[in-house]
Design an enzyme around this catalytic site. Structure first.
Site, PDB file in Angstrom:
ATOM      1  N   GLU A 281       0.830  -1.206   0.000  1.00 35.67           N
ATOM      2  CA  GLU A 281       0.000   0.000   0.000  1.00 35.67           C
ATOM      3  C   GLU A 281       0.869   1.263   0.000  1.00 35.67           C
ATOM      4  OE1 GLU A 281      -4.148  -0.155   1.840  1.00 35.67           O
ATOM      5  OE2 GLU A 281      -2.964   0.892   3.343  1.00 35.67           O
ATOM      6  N   GLU A 284       1.997   1.676  -3.393  1.00 35.37           N
ATOM      7  CA  GLU A 284       0.864   2.120  -4.219  1.00 35.37           C
ATOM      8  C   GLU A 284       0.669   3.628  -4.061  1.00 35.37           C
ATOM      9  OE1 GLU A 284      -2.833   0.233  -3.196  1.00 35.37           O
ATOM     10  OE2 GLU A 284      -3.898   1.111  -4.887  1.00 35.37           O
ATOM     11  N   CYS A 301      -8.257  -2.259   4.224  1.00 37.16           N
ATOM     12  CA  CYS A 301      -8.129  -3.496   5.017  1.00 37.16           C
ATOM     13  C   CYS A 301      -9.367  -3.810   5.855  1.00 37.16           C
ATOM     14  CB  CYS A 301      -6.878  -3.465   5.887  1.00 37.16           C
ATOM     15  SG  CYS A 301      -6.609  -1.919   6.674  1.00 37.16           S
ATOM     16  N   SER A 321      -7.460   1.719  -2.103  1.00 39.78           N
ATOM     17  CA  SER A 321      -6.282   0.897  -2.427  1.00 39.78           C
ATOM     18  C   SER A 321      -6.723  -0.453  -2.994  1.00 39.78           C
ATOM     19  CB  SER A 321      -5.471   0.661  -1.147  1.00 39.78           C
ATOM     20  OG  SER A 321      -4.540  -0.375  -1.352  1.00 39.78           O
ATOM     21  N   LYS A 360     -15.308 -10.021   8.169  1.00 41.59           N
ATOM     22  CA  LYS A 360     -14.232 -10.845   7.573  1.00 41.59           C
ATOM     23  C   LYS A 360     -14.780 -12.163   7.037  1.00 41.59           C
ATOM     24  CE  LYS A 360     -10.429  -8.423   8.176  1.00 41.59           C
ATOM     25  NZ  LYS A 360      -9.688  -7.951   7.014  1.00 41.59           N
ATOM     26  N   GLU A 363     -15.977 -11.185   3.692  1.00 41.09           N
ATOM     27  CA  GLU A 363     -14.821 -10.921   2.815  1.00 41.09           C
ATOM     28  C   GLU A 363     -14.208 -12.218   2.297  1.00 41.09           C
ATOM     29  OE1 GLU A 363     -11.095  -9.691   4.667  1.00 41.09           O
ATOM     30  OE2 GLU A 363     -10.917  -8.101   3.181  1.00 41.09           O
ATOM     31  N   GLU A 368     -14.048 -13.184  -5.762  1.00 39.60           N
ATOM     32  CA  GLU A 368     -12.742 -12.877  -6.364  1.00 39.60           C
ATOM     33  C   GLU A 368     -11.558 -13.260  -5.457  1.00 39.60           C
ATOM     34  OE1 GLU A 368     -15.118 -10.804  -5.541  1.00 39.60           O
ATOM     35  OE2 GLU A 368     -14.371  -9.014  -4.534  1.00 39.60           O
ATOM     36  N   CYS A 505     -10.241  -2.262  14.679  1.00 39.12           N
ATOM     37  CA  CYS A 505     -10.550  -3.687  14.846  1.00 39.12           C
ATOM     38  C   CYS A 505     -10.634  -4.094  16.320  1.00 39.12           C
ATOM     39  CB  CYS A 505      -9.482  -4.542  14.177  1.00 39.12           C
ATOM     40  SG  CYS A 505      -9.114  -4.002  12.514  1.00 39.12           S
TER      41      CYS A 505
END
Ligand code: SF4
Ligand code: SF4
Ligand code: SF4
Ligand code: FES
Length: 579
Positions: A281, A284, A301, A321, A360, A363, A368, A505
């Site tokens: 990141e 990036e 994230c 990102s 999560k 996710e 994908e 988190c």
């Protein structure tokens, strides 16, 4: 309001800070008044009435959570009339509540059941009239059981006033009231981000995480499977609470030992891929600064946050990102790099994640997330589920001796340790980006301007003469305010960190029950202590990450990195909610 107020509590004169409710004032003097709809971080709802007290001179009992202490007030919290009233309220709730305590996910930590025990409820008087409404099991993250709902309103409060997602509403009136998504829809048919904040505040078993423990036991019991586990940074500062220890207890070594006792073949650390995320990141960001990509760059994230921007601000997705989250980066490497080196068929590997987060689970099931040719992550357990599976296995957590994570995916730095804290990803990124850009070592690695529980934090960092303005937001209400600025062209930031859950988190929807701002602060302080106690505190110093680049990825943003560690997003705006 300042100063102190004196009042009489159960016949004794006591002094308390001015401005407190009777409930808060009594608690300061060791008197615990029962509550159900009250939550310390929420506005007063005063709909359950189990907190009633007698106030001299008042005919009706007063709701202590909604009544301020005044000078000279005479309050009784314990009398035959109060006990009888609370018992009657509990009996009325139970008359419309399934008697399923033995099989309920909240058996052991249900606030209603605890009150029933405290108040000696031995029978349900009157006619039982339980609802038989269908359960909502439509998402991979959250289960809603409306039959167990006591209509306290805590879930709707957090969903509307903290997350500002407005998914859960009170419908109908009086005894028919239901707290549910609009028009009887399921959670998968609305823009719910699956953050689980509703589940975290629900006092009973009416909203909870989807339980994946049986799938993990099945993998552990299958001799053909090589089962590896990763643990998120926020779990090590909260898991001890599941075993009665104080919030903020650092239990990293015992956590690793506990996972070994469960029978995992390897115990790895999501902190390793948190460091890797900073490498990808950070580069990036530098790439976008050099080549004119969409700025500000926004972190990716937090899966609840990603789902939120997909639903609510899809036109801003180019700012997010492309890095997968540390959980998913770990999964991709656990099915490629790791089996390559260990000589294991990736098809035999089963990856379990221990996460503070219900989103999560969603996710890990995104279609994908399989760039290795296999699911990156096979099962996700929240911290609460980890507590339950360890109890099922008879692990005596307090008595464990510390153990270390396995190599190579178990080595990490202090930068990764603060990933689970609001501002932590930003601070970790700045530690690396600063040194990469300036070529100079930071005098102090601690960027205190991005620390703390303030909803939106800003800082300006000097990068080799170029001022870079950054912002940090936690909780989706705060994220929304930043996105509105960005949409209006009024956000002059270069880099933005967004965490879906309040506090980051450490305050995730899958963390141990009882999370309040006070608990969040204790967990946050613990994460910073973990960071400060490590020899390496910058992600680019992680020797195992350097080796990974040397042996496998070659360099940040390489073709292999892009294939395995980066992803794309989708527009989930109105009428495009599924998938
Ligand atoms: S929610 Fe509480 S009271 Fe209701 S069945 Fe579950 S444990 Fe029992
Ligand atoms: S999971 Fe989050 S967005 Fe969905 S209903 Fe619960 S609080 Fe609201
Ligand atoms: S689902 Fe839970 S938090 Fe929401 S109203 Fe019902 S009991 Fe209260
Ligand atoms: S806790 Fe006071 S009315 Fe519910």
């Amino acid at each position: 309001m300042t100063g102190t107020v004196k009042f009489h509590l159960n016949g004794q004169e006591v002094a308390v800070p001015a401005g407190l409710t009777i409930l808060e004032a009594a608690s300061l003097h060791g008197v615990k008044i029962p509550t159900l709809c009250h939550h310390p971080d929420q506005r007063v709802k005063a709909n359950c009435r189990v907190c009633v007290v007698e106030v001299e001179g008042q005919k009706n009992l007063a709701a202590s959570c909604a009544t301020a202490v005044t000078a000279g007030m005479k309050v009784r919290t314990n009398s035959p009339r109060i006990r009888e009233t609370v018992q009657t309220i509990l009996e009325l709730i139970f008359a419309n509540h399934p008697q399923e305590c033995l099989t309920c996910i909240r058996n052991g930590n249900c606030e209603l059941r605890r009150l029933a025990a405290d108040y000696g409820i031995r029978e349900v008087k009157g006619e039982m009239a339980c609802d038989a409404l269908p359960l909502d099991t439509s998402t991979p993250s959250i289960v809603r059981n409306p039959n167990k709902c006591i209509k306290c309103g805590r879930c709707a409060e957090v969903c509307h006033h903290v997350q500002e997602t407005g998914i859960l509403y009170s419908h109908f009136r009086s005894v028919d009231v239901q707290v549910a998504p609009e028009y009887g829809k399921s959670l998968s048919d609305v823009a719910c981000v699956l953050c689980g904040q509703c589940a975290a505040v629900c006092p009973v078993g009416a909203i909870h995480e989807k339980d994946d423990i049986a799938r993990v036991w099945a993998a552990l019991d299958d001799p053909a499977k090589h089962v590896v586990v990763q643990v998120a940074p926020a779990v090590r500062v909260s898991i001890a609470e599941e075993f009665g220890q104080q919030p903020g207890t650092i239990a990293t070594g015992r956590l690793v030992a506990a996972l070994r006792k469960l029978g995992f073949d390897r115990v790895f650390d999501t902190d390793f891929t948190a460091d890797l995320t900073i490498m990808e990141e950070g580069h990036e960001l530098l790439h976008r600064l050099k080549s004119g990509g969409a700025l500000p760059l926004i972190t990716s994230c937090s899966p609840g946050w990603v789902k939120y921007i997909e639903h609510s601000y899809p036109e801003l997705l180019p700012h997010v990102s492309t890095c997968k989250s540390p959980q998913q980066m770990f999964g991709a490497l656990a099915k490629t790099y790791y089996p390559d080196r260990a000589g294991i068929d990736p098809a035999d590997i089963f990856v379990v994640s221990i996460m503070p987060c219900t989103a999560k689970k969603f996710e890990s099931e995104r279609p994908e997330m399989n760039s290795s040719g296999h699911r990156d992550v096979d099962a996700v357990l929240t911290t609460r589920e980890l507590g339950r599976i360890l109890k099922q296995a008879g692990v005596d957590f307090a008595a464990l001796q510390d153990s270390d994570f396995d190599d190579p995916l178990g080595i990490s730095t202090g930068a990764a340790a603060i990933f689970g804290v609001t501002g932590g990803v930003m601070e970790a990124a700045l530690r690396t980006v600063y040194e990469v850009v300036t070529g100079q070592e930071l005098e102090s690695v601690e960027f205190t301007a991005v620390r703390g529980l303030q909803g939106i934090k800003e800082a300006t960092v000097d990068l080799a003469g170029a001022p870079v303005k950054v912002a940090v937001a936690h909780g989706l209400g705060n994220a929304r305010r930043i996105m509105n600025l960005l949409r209006a062209g009024l956000a002059d930031y270069t880099f933005i960190e967004i965490m879906c859950c309040p506090g980051g988190c450490i305050g995730g929807g899958g963390q141990p029950y009882g999370t309040t701002d006070a608990v969040r602060r204790q967990r946050i302080e613990a994460a910073y202590r973990v960071d400060a106690g490590l020899a390496l505190r910058k992600s680019h110093q992680n020797p195992a990450v350097a080796k990974l680049y040397e042996e496998f990825l070659r360099q940040p943003l390489s073709e292999v990195s892009h294939h395995l560690l980066h992803t794309k997003y989708r527009n989930r705006s109105l009428y495009k909610l599924k998938g």
